[in-house]
Design a protein around this motif. Sequence first.
Motif, PDB file in Angstrom:
ATOM      1  N   PHE A  11      11.915  -2.711   3.883  1.00 47.46           N
ATOM      2  CA  PHE A  11      13.123  -2.268   3.197  1.00 47.46           C
ATOM      3  C   PHE A  11      13.594  -3.262   2.139  1.00 47.46           C
ATOM      4  O   PHE A  11      14.765  -3.278   1.795  1.00 47.46           O
ATOM      5  N   CYS A  12      12.667  -4.080   1.626  1.00 50.75           N
ATOM      6  CA  CYS A  12      13.012  -5.075   0.605  1.00 50.75           C
ATOM      7  C   CYS A  12      12.128  -4.998  -0.632  1.00 50.75           C
ATOM      8  O   CYS A  12      12.611  -5.187  -1.740  1.00 50.75           O
ATOM      9  N   LEU A  13      10.853  -4.768  -0.452  1.00 48.93           N
ATOM     10  CA  LEU A  13       9.898  -4.822  -1.554  1.00 48.93           C
ATOM     11  C   LEU A  13      10.215  -3.751  -2.595  1.00 48.93           C
ATOM     12  O   LEU A  13      10.329  -2.574  -2.268  1.00 48.93           O
ATOM     13  N   THR A  14      10.370  -4.178  -3.854  1.00 52.46           N
ATOM     14  CA  THR A  14      10.661  -3.227  -4.919  1.00 52.46           C
ATOM     15  C   THR A  14       9.471  -3.016  -5.855  1.00 52.46           C
ATOM     16  O   THR A  14       9.409  -2.008  -6.541  1.00 52.46           O
ATOM     17  N   THR A  15       8.520  -3.964  -5.878  1.00 56.40           N
ATOM     18  CA  THR A  15       7.357  -3.854  -6.761  1.00 56.40           C
ATOM     19  C   THR A  15       6.085  -4.201  -6.001  1.00 56.40           C
ATOM     20  O   THR A  15       6.018  -5.236  -5.336  1.00 56.40           O
ATOM     21  N   LEU A  16       5.090  -3.330  -6.111  1.00 56.00           N
ATOM     22  CA  LEU A  16       3.783  -3.570  -5.500  1.00 56.00           C
ATOM     23  C   LEU A  16       2.720  -3.304  -6.559  1.00 56.00           C
ATOM     24  O   LEU A  16       2.631  -2.209  -7.109  1.00 56.00           O
ATOM     25  N   ASP A  17       1.925  -4.324  -6.879  1.00 55.15           N
ATOM     26  CA  ASP A  17       0.868  -4.212  -7.878  1.00 55.15           C
ATOM     27  C   ASP A  17      -0.489  -4.196  -7.176  1.00 55.15           C
ATOM     28  O   ASP A  17      -0.897  -5.185  -6.571  1.00 55.15           O
ATOM     29  N   LEU A  18      -1.151  -3.044  -7.245  1.00 57.52           N
ATOM     30  CA  LEU A  18      -2.466  -2.871  -6.641  1.00 57.52           C
ATOM     31  C   LEU A  18      -3.526  -2.584  -7.707  1.00 57.52           C
ATOM     32  O   LEU A  18      -4.492  -1.874  -7.464  1.00 57.52           O
ATOM     33  N   LEU A  37       5.234   0.867  -8.610  1.00 56.37           N
ATOM     34  CA  LEU A  37       3.918   0.846  -7.997  1.00 56.37           C
ATOM     35  C   LEU A  37       2.902   0.806  -9.129  1.00 56.37           C
ATOM     36  O   LEU A  37       2.836   1.732  -9.941  1.00 56.37           O
ATOM     37  N   VAL A  38       2.129  -0.256  -9.213  1.00 56.32           N
ATOM     38  CA  VAL A  38       1.170  -0.441 -10.299  1.00 56.32           C
ATOM     39  C   VAL A  38      -0.234  -0.188  -9.744  1.00 56.32           C
ATOM     40  O   VAL A  38      -0.659  -0.849  -8.808  1.00 56.32           O
ATOM     41  N   LEU A  39      -0.929   0.782 -10.369  1.00 46.65           N
ATOM     42  CA  LEU A  39      -2.246   1.199  -9.883  1.00 46.65           C
ATOM     43  C   LEU A  39      -3.302   1.200 -10.981  1.00 46.65           C
ATOM     44  O   LEU A  39      -4.245   1.979 -10.936  1.00 46.65           O
ATOM     45  N   ARG A  40      -3.181   0.324 -11.944  1.00 48.62           N
ATOM     46  CA  ARG A  40      -4.116   0.297 -13.079  1.00 48.62           C
ATOM     47  C   ARG A  40      -5.550   0.052 -12.635  1.00 48.62           C
ATOM     48  O   ARG A  40      -5.810  -0.745 -11.743  1.00 48.62           O
ATOM     49  N   SER A  41      -6.473   0.726 -13.315  1.00 44.72           N
ATOM     50  CA  SER A  41      -7.917   0.456 -13.215  1.00 44.72           C
ATOM     51  C   SER A  41      -8.460   0.505 -11.795  1.00 44.72           C
ATOM     52  O   SER A  41      -9.148  -0.401 -11.352  1.00 44.72           O
ATOM     53  N   ASN A  42      -8.165   1.585 -11.098  1.00 39.88           N
ATOM     54  CA  ASN A  42      -8.716   1.768  -9.760  1.00 39.88           C
ATOM     55  C   ASN A  42      -9.761   2.870  -9.697  1.00 39.88           C
ATOM     56  O   ASN A  42     -10.397   3.050  -8.677  1.00 39.88           O
ATOM     57  N   GLY A  43      -9.930   3.632 -10.781  1.00 38.72           N
ATOM     58  CA  GLY A  43     -10.894   4.727 -10.775  1.00 38.72           C
ATOM     59  C   GLY A  43     -10.553   5.771  -9.728  1.00 38.72           C
ATOM     60  O   GLY A  43     -11.428   6.358  -9.109  1.00 38.72           O
ATOM     61  N   THR A  44      -9.280   5.997  -9.534  1.00 35.41           N
ATOM     62  CA  THR A  44      -8.803   6.902  -8.495  1.00 35.41           C
ATOM     63  C   THR A  44      -9.204   8.343  -8.815  1.00 35.41           C
ATOM     64  O   THR A  44      -9.054   8.803  -9.932  1.00 35.41           O
ATOM     65  N   THR A  45      -9.695   9.060  -7.811  1.00 35.83           N
ATOM     66  CA  THR A  45     -10.114  10.446  -8.005  1.00 35.83           C
ATOM     67  C   THR A  45      -8.899  11.367  -8.123  1.00 35.83           C
ATOM     68  O   THR A  45      -7.792  11.019  -7.702  1.00 35.83           O
ATOM     69  N   GLN A  46      -9.123  12.545  -8.658  1.00 36.24           N
ATOM     70  CA  GLN A  46      -8.041  13.517  -8.795  1.00 36.24           C
ATOM     71  C   GLN A  46      -7.499  13.907  -7.420  1.00 36.24           C
ATOM     72  O   GLN A  46      -6.297  14.059  -7.235  1.00 36.24           O
ATOM     73  N   PHE A  47      -8.366  14.049  -6.440  1.00 38.87           N
ATOM     74  CA  PHE A  47      -7.947  14.380  -5.079  1.00 38.87           C
ATOM     75  C   PHE A  47      -7.026  13.299  -4.512  1.00 38.87           C
ATOM     76  O   PHE A  47      -5.979  13.591  -3.939  1.00 38.87           O
TER      77      PHE A  47
END
Length: 125
Positions: A45-52, A78-88
């Motif tokens: 209940f504290c974290l406001t930014t997570l960079d993955l 929430l930072v999710l740059r350059s993960n090659g995440t699939t559409q699903f």
Amino acid sequence: REGHGADAIGKMLENNQTLLSLNLTNNRELGDSLIAIANGLASNFCLTTLDLSECGLRTRGISFLSNALKVNVCLENLVLRSNGTTQFACKMLAEGLPNGKQQRKRPKIDRKSPNIDKILRGPQT
């Protein structure tokens, strides 16, 4: 062993009362170990930014992250740059985000993936 660091981070997130930002960029070994971090995020209940960014996230880990986003009320970025995440996987992630009718603020997602952009924009009218 693989995931040992993620287990420790997950436990830390469960008990965290001060950490506001966590940057795990370029943590290529994260993969399915994201499960432990997502479990910690669900009760944080504290974290406001997570960079993955650049963590090689897989569909299974994204699924757990989506579930954590359903209950976490504090995460704003929430930072999710350059993960090659699939559409699903992107659809699963979007399911965890609050819609406009809920009282909770929707996190900003910084991403560089065409799949995530298409899913989060929704249908074009």
